[in-house]
Design a protein around this motif. Structure first.
Motif, PDB file in Angstrom:
ATOM      1  N   GLY A   8       0.801  -1.231   0.000  1.00  0.00           N
ATOM      2  CA  GLY A   8       0.000   0.000   0.000  1.00  0.00           C
ATOM      3  C   GLY A   8       0.821   1.261   0.000  1.00  0.00           C
ATOM      4  N   PHE A  78      -8.346  -0.524   3.346  1.00  0.00           N
ATOM      5  CA  PHE A  78      -9.246   0.599   3.097  1.00  0.00           C
ATOM      6  C   PHE A  78     -10.362   0.584   4.133  1.00  0.00           C
ATOM      7  CE2 PHE A  78     -11.098  -2.844   0.585  1.00  0.00           C
ATOM      8  CZ  PHE A  78     -12.460  -2.737   0.881  1.00  0.00           C
ATOM      9  N   VAL A  95     -14.145  -5.710   2.489  1.00  0.00           N
ATOM     10  CA  VAL A  95     -13.267  -5.122   3.515  1.00  0.00           C
ATOM     11  C   VAL A  95     -12.379  -6.185   4.143  1.00  0.00           C
ATOM     12  CG1 VAL A  95     -13.217  -3.964   5.751  1.00  0.00           C
ATOM     13  CG2 VAL A  95     -14.844  -3.221   4.021  1.00  0.00           C
ATOM     14  N   THR A  98      -9.421  -7.610   1.843  1.00  0.00           N
ATOM     15  CA  THR A  98      -8.196  -6.812   1.786  1.00  0.00           C
ATOM     16  C   THR A  98      -7.553  -6.663   3.159  1.00  0.00           C
ATOM     17  OG1 THR A  98      -8.924  -5.551  -0.153  1.00  0.00           O
ATOM     18  CG2 THR A  98      -7.249  -4.539   1.234  1.00  0.00           C
ATOM     19  N   ASN A  99      -8.319  -6.135   4.111  1.00  0.00           N
ATOM     20  CA  ASN A  99      -7.733  -5.776   5.402  1.00  0.00           C
ATOM     21  C   ASN A  99      -7.292  -6.980   6.229  1.00  0.00           C
ATOM     22  OD1 ASN A  99      -8.560  -3.285   4.525  1.00  0.00           O
ATOM     23  ND2 ASN A  99      -9.900  -2.852   6.249  1.00  0.00           N
ATOM     24  N   TYR A 140     -15.206  -2.171   9.298  1.00  0.00           N
ATOM     25  CA  TYR A 140     -13.792  -1.801   9.247  1.00  0.00           C
ATOM     26  C   TYR A 140     -13.092  -2.160  10.553  1.00  0.00           C
ATOM     27  CZ  TYR A 140      -9.640   1.167   9.344  1.00  0.00           C
ATOM     28  OH  TYR A 140      -8.350   1.625   9.470  1.00  0.00           O
ATOM     29  N   THR A 176      -4.255  10.710   4.879  1.00  0.00           N
ATOM     30  CA  THR A 176      -4.547   9.485   4.148  1.00  0.00           C
ATOM     31  C   THR A 176      -5.758   9.695   3.247  1.00  0.00           C
ATOM     32  OG1 THR A 176      -6.122   8.561   5.748  1.00  0.00           O
ATOM     33  CG2 THR A 176      -3.781   8.172   6.157  1.00  0.00           C
ATOM     34  N   ARG A 177      -6.042   8.700   2.413  1.00  0.00           N
ATOM     35  CA  ARG A 177      -7.198   8.746   1.523  1.00  0.00           C
ATOM     36  C   ARG A 177      -8.336   7.889   2.081  1.00  0.00           C
ATOM     37  NH1 ARG A 177      -5.186   6.992  -4.204  1.00  0.00           N
ATOM     38  NH2 ARG A 177      -7.375   7.465  -4.670  1.00  0.00           N
ATOM     39  N   PHE A 178      -8.409   7.817   3.420  1.00  0.00           N
ATOM     40  CA  PHE A 178      -9.421   6.968   4.053  1.00  0.00           C
ATOM     41  C   PHE A 178     -10.820   7.346   3.569  1.00  0.00           C
ATOM     42  CE2 PHE A 178     -12.494   5.746   7.221  1.00  0.00           C
ATOM     43  CZ  PHE A 178     -12.060   4.525   7.688  1.00  0.00           C
ATOM     44  N   ASN A 181     -11.360   6.584  -0.223  1.00  0.00           N
ATOM     45  CA  ASN A 181     -11.483   5.151  -0.483  1.00  0.00           C
ATOM     46  C   ASN A 181     -12.785   4.578   0.084  1.00  0.00           C
ATOM     47  OD1 ASN A 181      -9.011   5.096  -1.768  1.00  0.00           O
ATOM     48  ND2 ASN A 181      -7.875   4.595   0.085  1.00  0.00           N
ATOM     49  N   ALA A 182     -13.253   5.164   1.173  1.00  0.00           N
ATOM     50  CA  ALA A 182     -14.474   4.650   1.801  1.00  0.00           C
ATOM     51  C   ALA A 182     -15.736   5.110   1.076  1.00  0.00           C
ATOM     52  CB  ALA A 182     -14.528   5.090   3.264  1.00  0.00           C
TER      53      ALA A 182
END
Length: 249
Positions: A8, A78, A95, A98-99, A140, A176-178, A181-182
């Motif tokens: 990432g 993300f 979610v 990936t996470n 998340y 960040t691009r939280f 992305n969300a």
């Protein structure tokens, strides 16, 4: 010269972590779903590789291309913001793919070389929201809490082999691009039953007077986890994360 593989790295925490290790003369394997060579300073010690942690073939190719590494930093992930009742199960699965499962899959791909060598460090970047219940991020938070539990148990298994596993728990960060992305995965925020709660939560998120986390805070915490054998299992990163960790203790 030691080598770190970081996931990432196209923006946010991953990008800053890669810069941090490069500045300290490490060899850096910076991975991204879509590789970009313009986000990090040119260096003979830098390789940028494609890696989608949800794709087993992509994981295999990236690990083979990276070769021997000393530290794995699982940072890719993300967020999603939706009432639990209204979050599609497909989004919950996405979610976790990936996470959670992506982190586990890449870790499993790297651990054999660590175990056989009798050395290595896995650093999993999760979130300080695992320390404190907050609304609208149930999926998340659950995906990150699962990584915490996985890492803590795994660390006990790896200790006899001389391999360490640690967690870095960042707080809320404007770097960040939280949110970006969300946003495509947000559902139910306009539902009348949750309208008051949504307004309250988003007003708090826009409050710039409260402590937040810098990307540099996270990079420094990852560096500590990677290089200090005495580092604790959980390392909060950022003023807000540190405050939550104290409250949770």
């Amino acid at each position: 010269m030691k080598t770190v593989l970081i996931t990432g790295c196209s923006s946010g925490f991953g990008l800053e972590i890669a810069r941090h290790f490069l500045a300290r003369d490490w060899q850096v394997v910076a991975t991204m779903r879509t590789p970009r060579n313009d986000v990090l300073p040119p260096s003979e010690r830098l390789r940028v590789l494609a890696l989608d942690v949800t794709d087993p073939q992509s994981i295999r190719k990236a690990v083979e291309a990276a070769g021997p590494i000393d530290v794995l930093v699982n940072n890719a992930g993300f967020g999603v913001a939706s009432p639990a009742e209204l979050t599609p199960l497909a989004t919950v699965r996405e979610v976790f793919e990936t996470n959670t499962f992506g982190t586990i899959a890449l870790t499993q791909a790297v651990l054999p070389q660590f175990r056989l060598r009798g050395a290595g460090v896995v650093v999993n970047v999760t979130s300080s929201v695992t320390l404190k219940a907050l609304p609208l991020i149930a999926s998340y938070r659950a995906s990150k809490a699962a990584v915490n539990a996985f890492t803590e148990s795994m660390a006990l298994e790896l200790e006899p082999f001389g391999v360490r596993a640690r967690l870095v728990l960042p707080g809320r960060s404007p770097e960040t691009r939280f949110g970006d992305n969300a946003r495509p995965r947000m559902r139910g925020l306009d539902h009348e039953a949750y309208a008051d709660l949504v307004r309250k939560v988003f007003a708090e998120l826009q409050d710039t007077s409260t402590p937040t986390t810098r990307a540099l805070d996270v990079a420094e915490a990852v560096w500590r986890a990677a290089t200090d054998p005495a580092a604790p299992m959980r390392i909060p990163a950022g003023a807000d994360a540190e405050a939550w960790a104290i409250d949770a203790s």
